[in-house]
Scaffold this motif. Structure first.
Motif, PDB file in Angstrom:
ATOM      1  N   MET A   1     110.233 -13.290 -32.210  1.00 19.33           N
ATOM      2  CA  MET A   1     108.921 -13.674 -31.729  1.00 19.33           C
ATOM      3  C   MET A   1     109.049 -15.024 -31.024  1.00 19.33           C
ATOM      4  N   SER A   2     108.440 -15.150 -29.868  1.00 20.53           N
ATOM      5  CA  SER A   2     108.543 -16.391 -29.115  1.00 20.53           C
ATOM      6  C   SER A   2     107.726 -17.495 -29.787  1.00 20.53           C
ATOM      7  N   THR A   3     108.092 -18.717 -29.462  1.00 19.61           N
ATOM      8  CA  THR A   3     107.394 -19.874 -30.012  1.00 19.61           C
ATOM      9  C   THR A   3     105.929 -19.858 -29.611  1.00 19.61           C
ATOM     10  N   THR A   4     105.662 -19.485 -28.380  1.00 23.90           N
ATOM     11  CA  THR A   4     104.291 -19.456 -27.883  1.00 23.90           C
ATOM     12  C   THR A   4     103.453 -18.437 -28.645  1.00 23.90           C
ATOM     13  N   ARG A  41      93.730 -26.556 -25.005  1.00 20.43           N
ATOM     14  CA  ARG A  41      94.398 -27.096 -23.813  1.00 20.43           C
ATOM     15  C   ARG A  41      95.904 -27.167 -24.030  1.00 20.43           C
ATOM     16  N   ARG A  42      96.311 -27.638 -25.191  1.00 21.69           N
ATOM     17  CA  ARG A  42      97.745 -27.742 -25.487  1.00 21.69           C
ATOM     18  C   ARG A  42      98.399 -26.371 -25.541  1.00 21.69           C
ATOM     19  N   LEU A  43      97.681 -25.382 -26.062  1.00 21.18           N
ATOM     20  CA  LEU A  43      98.223 -24.031 -26.129  1.00 21.18           C
ATOM     21  C   LEU A  43      98.409 -23.464 -24.720  1.00 21.18           C
ATOM     22  N   GLN A  48     102.253 -22.053 -20.372  1.00 17.92           N
ATOM     23  CA  GLN A  48     102.793 -22.264 -19.026  1.00 17.92           C
ATOM     24  C   GLN A  48     104.265 -22.686 -19.091  1.00 17.92           C
ATOM     25  N   THR A  49     104.588 -23.567 -20.021  1.00 19.49           N
ATOM     26  CA  THR A  49     105.973 -24.009 -20.175  1.00 19.49           C
ATOM     27  C   THR A  49     106.859 -22.848 -20.610  1.00 19.49           C
ATOM     28  N   GLY A  50     106.350 -22.014 -21.500  1.00 19.77           N
ATOM     29  CA  GLY A  50     107.112 -20.841 -21.925  1.00 19.77           C
ATOM     30  C   GLY A  50     107.387 -19.892 -20.769  1.00 19.77           C
ATOM     31  N   GLU A  89     113.215 -25.948 -22.464  1.00 20.82           N
ATOM     32  CA  GLU A  89     113.253 -25.637 -23.893  1.00 20.82           C
ATOM     33  C   GLU A  89     112.904 -26.869 -24.724  1.00 20.82           C
ATOM     34  N   GLN A  90     113.363 -28.039 -24.298  1.00 18.38           N
ATOM     35  CA  GLN A  90     112.993 -29.272 -24.998  1.00 18.38           C
ATOM     36  C   GLN A  90     111.495 -29.530 -24.879  1.00 18.38           C
ATOM     37  N   GLN A  91     110.949 -29.319 -23.688  1.00 18.84           N
ATOM     38  CA  GLN A  91     109.516 -29.483 -23.473  1.00 18.84           C
ATOM     39  C   GLN A  91     108.723 -28.538 -24.367  1.00 18.84           C
ATOM     40  N   GLU A  92     109.138 -27.289 -24.411  1.00 22.19           N
ATOM     41  CA  GLU A  92     108.449 -26.297 -25.229  1.00 22.19           C
ATOM     42  C   GLU A  92     108.488 -26.696 -26.694  1.00 22.19           C
TER      43      GLU A  92
END
Length: 179
Positions: A1-4, A41-43, A48-50, A89-92
């Motif tokens: 499962m992805s982090t997002t 907003r953070r989600l 978007q980063t994902g 990946e670091q940003q995520e």
């Protein structure tokens, strides 16, 4: 499962409602929780980063396949893609940690989600008192009382604490500091 996806499910779990409903509440101005608009907003930024990370991964894979087919040296062609993927990946990861901290702030504000009851204990066990004593000792050495700093200080003392219990301990320590 992805982090997002995992984070999205965590948001839905903490608030007790589907994400789409939470978004409608915020858009309509019917949100009493001051943390929810920030969480949403953070989600969105995390999603978007994902997506950018997945696109960078696809580009890396395509470039690798082309380099293998050409028989050309791969290092120079792949380096920029690898660096971008590493950065994303670091940003995520940092965005996920910030979002999870916001969800913990929501719990600290003591605003439980729909259909849930408070799980506070009215009496303290000796184990809880020992944990509080160790946390007080650890907090004295900390320049700033944060969740991560307290967790690391307790781990250095050989104490593993669940995220829920750490939040309760942190709340108690902050209350003691203000008095």
């Amino acid at each position: 499962m992805s982090t997002t996806l995992h984070t999205r499910r965590l948001v839905e779990h903490r608030y007790g409602r589907p994400l789409e409903r939470l978004q409608r509440e915020v858009a309509a101005g019917r949100c009493a929780d001051p943390v929810l608009p920030i969480v949403l907003r953070r989600l969105t930024v995390l999603e978007q980063t994902g997506e950018q990370g997945r696109a960078a991964h696809r580009a890396l894979r395509t470039t690798l396949q082309k380099a293998v087919a050409d028989g050309s040296p791969r290092d120079d062609r792949l380096r920029p893609y690898i660096a971008e993927l590493f950065y994303l990946e670091q940003q995520e990861q940092s965005q996920t940690e910030a979002l999870w901290d916001l969800l913990d702030v929501r719990l600290l504000l003591d605003q439980p989600g729909a259909g849930r009851t408070s799980t506070r204990h009215t009496s303290r066990s000796p184990e809880d008192e020992n944990l509080m004593d160790a946390a007080r000792d650890a907090a004295v050495c900390l320049p700033r009382l944060t969740r991560d700093a307290l967790r690391l200080a307790l781990r250095d003392r050989g104490i593993q604490v669940s995220n829920r219990r750490l939040g309760l301990v942190l709340r108690q320590l902050r209350a003691e500091r203000t008095h």
